[in-house]
Motif scaffolding. Sequence first.
Motif, short mmCIF file in Angstrom:
data_model
loop_
_atom_site.label_atom_id
_atom_site.label_comp_id
_atom_site.label_asym_id
_atom_site.label_seq_id
_atom_site.Cartn_x
_atom_site.Cartn_y
_atom_site.Cartn_z
N SER A 189 -9.37 -76.27 40.92
CA SER A 189 -10.02 -76.52 39.69
C SER A 189 -9.33 -76.58 38.40
O SER A 189 -9.32 -77.78 37.66
CB SER A 189 -11.35 -76.00 39.72
OG SER A 189 -12.18 -76.49 38.49
N THR A 190 -8.63 -75.69 38.08
CA THR A 190 -7.64 -75.48 36.96
C THR A 190 -6.72 -76.63 36.93
O THR A 190 -6.14 -77.02 36.16
CB THR A 190 -7.18 -74.16 36.85
OG1 THR A 190 -8.34 -73.12 36.86
CG2 THR A 190 -6.38 -73.94 35.42
N GLN A 212 -6.50 -79.22 38.75
CA GLN A 212 -6.96 -80.64 38.33
C GLN A 212 -7.01 -81.02 36.96
O GLN A 212 -6.83 -82.09 36.54
CB GLN A 212 -8.05 -80.79 39.40
CG GLN A 212 -7.91 -80.95 40.74
CD GLN A 212 -9.03 -80.94 41.74
OE1 GLN A 212 -10.11 -80.50 41.19
NE2 GLN A 212 -9.11 -81.60 42.87
N GLU A 213 -7.63 -79.96 36.35
CA GLU A 213 -8.12 -80.10 34.87
C GLU A 213 -6.59 -80.47 34.23
O GLU A 213 -6.63 -81.14 33.41
CB GLU A 213 -8.74 -79.14 34.33
CG GLU A 213 -9.26 -79.23 32.72
CD GLU A 213 -10.09 -80.37 32.46
OE1 GLU A 213 -9.81 -80.85 31.33
OE2 GLU A 213 -10.60 -80.95 33.39
N ARG A 249 -5.61 -83.92 34.69
CA ARG A 249 -6.23 -84.98 33.76
C ARG A 249 -5.80 -84.86 32.24
O ARG A 249 -5.53 -85.74 31.63
CB ARG A 249 -7.80 -84.58 33.97
CG ARG A 249 -8.49 -84.94 35.23
CD ARG A 249 -10.04 -84.93 35.13
NE ARG A 249 -10.38 -83.77 34.84
CZ ARG A 249 -10.92 -82.83 36.02
NH1 ARG A 249 -10.70 -83.23 37.07
NH2 ARG A 249 -11.17 -81.44 35.83
#
Length: 249
Positions: free
Chosen positions: A70-71, A73-74, A77
Amino acid sequence: MRKTRFVATSASSQGGADTPEQTEPAGGLRKRTLVAGMSMGVGALLCFVLSAGFSSGQNAVSDTAAPEISTLQEQIRITEAKTAALPKADDAKRGLTAALTAAGQVAKLQNDYRCLTPSVAADGGTLVTATSQSTLRNLIPYFAPSVHQADLGPWYLLASDKDVAAGAGIPMSFNSGFEWVAQVPYLVNDDGTITVTWLARETRTGAGERPAVLAWARADYDLVRKAFVNIQTGTTAPGEALKQEVKTP
């Protein structure tokens, strides 16, 4: 995180001078390449974490790997958004030219303040607003409204110029002893600004001597507003000893 690179200083600055740190010119838009490379690196790391998160035929990512994924992927982005926001090469070139042109005009206007030194000395070090109003009005359009007008007064005056005949001012042919020069910017910051530095250099030096930097100023040129913001000024150790004190009216 906003990154800023100062591109101007003088090798003639003496010990104790608080001029901006010198850096080498950057060719082209190196930031776009760096950000794109960062995005690829983060993507590769994400693939590694994903592969590590699966175990012997299982189709679910382990609980340990999920927060890391999750980290990452952020981060992807964010870096992709920054890459898209960076100006293209032609736009950056035009922006750098616009910033340097505006900086040159600001340097010229700051040099115009030098003619006020005799009157400042005659008034006990006080800068009379009426005498500086014309130059100030011409400076204001180059700066954002957030910049205080007090910051657009004389950035530096040389004490020796006070000996010029009062009332006559400093003629254009007079060698004031220093001159403001805008340094060429080479880099667009990732927030769409260009950092510009001005240096006040000595113009009267002995044979074989390098001109000392007496004062400096820097500001960010906003490409959207087409104006300077976040101005800072300062003097070097040699400049502090030679400057004309100016009091607030």
